[in-house]
Design an enzyme around this catalytic site. Structure first.
Site, mmCIF file in Angstrom:
data_model
loop_
_atom_site.group_PDB
_atom_site.id
_atom_site.type_symbol
_atom_site.label_atom_id
_atom_site.label_comp_id
_atom_site.label_asym_id
_atom_site.label_seq_id
_atom_site.Cartn_x
_atom_site.Cartn_y
_atom_site.Cartn_z
ATOM 1 N N ILE A 14 2.718 -2.488 15.780
ATOM 2 C CA ILE A 14 2.071 -3.762 16.090
ATOM 3 C C ILE A 14 1.733 -4.520 14.814
ATOM 4 O O ILE A 14 1.785 -5.756 14.777
ATOM 5 C CB ILE A 14 0.808 -3.557 16.966
ATOM 6 N N SER A 36 -3.621 3.727 5.739
ATOM 7 C CA SER A 36 -2.888 4.326 6.852
ATOM 8 C C SER A 36 -2.423 5.708 6.437
ATOM 9 O O SER A 36 -2.080 5.934 5.267
ATOM 10 C CB SER A 36 -1.682 3.454 7.221
ATOM 11 N N ARG A 37 -2.372 6.619 7.378
ATOM 12 C CA ARG A 37 -1.918 7.973 7.058
ATOM 13 C C ARG A 37 -0.445 8.003 6.669
ATOM 14 O O ARG A 37 -0.021 8.837 5.866
ATOM 15 C CB ARG A 37 -2.160 8.902 8.253
ATOM 16 N N LYS A 90 -6.836 -4.949 20.322
ATOM 17 C CA LYS A 90 -7.222 -4.651 21.693
ATOM 18 C C LYS A 90 -6.754 -3.255 22.083
ATOM 19 O O LYS A 90 -5.705 -2.799 21.598
ATOM 20 C CB LYS A 90 -6.688 -5.709 22.651
#
Length: 308
Positions: A14, A36-37, A90
């Site tokens: 996304i 981020s991993r 969301k």
């Protein structure tokens, strides 16, 4: 005014499809870091955790949180406590109570918290809202059906508690519903279909009401193949309305009445910049409340196991 220094946490599909192009096209923001991993963005400093990122780059002013909802509260809490504005993908959280807590903390810290219901920014949604405001509603039906294998291949988190199952896409329909209806509605009954090997539903049917007793219902399903269905149909005294393609087109009595370019995420970031500038939050939880009510009232039906 200098651009707002923005970081993105959780670099997945996304983010690459929507967030990065929207940020790149908005002069109010400058992407200065990611956490981020696994994912990184070329040319942008990357870190393995939000804690590491904020410690290394205290100049960050705002963060967009794009990890699964089960993990979003702790990241949001870290950002808010560091005095950062927060954009929540969301759904804004795994539960209503955790989002309410984040709202309280954001207010205490004097920073902006944004629940980003992207489907509300689809091009024909405002036109649908205006149409429904002009004539009493008789009946409304939501038909929101898609193929989970196409949109979420191999994503185990969506089937875990807090991942919402079919309500992950369905909440988009609920975000539109809660925006376009002149009066709020509440769920009166629901049936949720759970695959025998999953902890979240693959389909749901719901009925809604309020003091005016409108006929409002919805069907969500994650097993649809072929053309996908993201439609809201309504009957009013002024005629029939169909909000099609996830809010992209509006038909009145079968004739196309409105369509426009898809600008959902650019409009989200425009709104995020706006609330930061004026010092307010925008964190409506009405769509998530409907999901919670569906789980509260819903009859549970076990169906065949689902495999990607």
């Amino acid at each position: 005014m200098a651009p707002i220094k923005l970081a993105i946490v959780g670099v997945g599909k996304i983010v690459r499809d929507q967030h990065l192009p929207a940020v790149a096209g908005n002069a109010d923001f400058a992407l200065v870091a990611t956490a981020s991993r696994h994912g990184t963005v070329d040319g942008v400093p990357s870190y393995k955790s939000i804690e590491e990122m904020l410690a290394a780059m205290p100049e960050i002013e705002a963060v967009s949180l794009c990890m699964p909802p089960q993990f979003r509260y702790e990241a949001a809490l870290t950002a808010l406590n560091a005095g950062k504005h927060v954009f929540l993908e969301k759904p804004p959280g795994a539960t209503i109570s955790e989002v309410e807590d984040l709202k309280r903390i954001a207010e205490a810290k004097g920073v902006s918290l944004f629940a980003s219901w992207h489907s509300r920014y689809a091009p024909a949604v405002e036109a649908a809202k205006e149409f429904l405001a002009a004539s009493p509603l008789k009946k409304l039906f939501i038909n929101w059906k898609e193929d989970v294998r196409h949109w979420h291949p191999g994503q185990a988190w969506i089937w875990e508690p807090g991942g919402l199952g079919v309500f992950d896409p369905g909440i988009n329909a609920l975000s539109i519903l809660t925006h376009i209806l002149p009066k709020p509605v509440f769920i009166t009954e629901a049936e949720l279909e759970f695959p025998e090997n999953r902890a979240a539903p693959i389909a749901a049917s719901m009925r809604f009401s309020n003091a005016d007793k409108p006929d409002v219902s919805a069907e969500f399903d994650w097993r649809q193949t072929g053309p996908q269905s993201w439609d809201i149909e309504a009957e009013t005294e002024a005629g029939k309305m169909r909000l099609a393609d996830g809010g992209g087109k509006l038909f009145i009595d079968g004739a196309l009445a409105f369509e426009g370019p898809i600008m959902e995420y650019p409009n989200l970031y425009a709104r995020f910049a706006e609330i930061i500038k004026v010092g307010v939050s925008d964190c409506d939880i009405a769509p998530l409340t409907h999901v919670a009510d569906a789980f509260m009232l819903g009859r549970r039906k076990i169906v065949d196991a689902f495999h990607d």
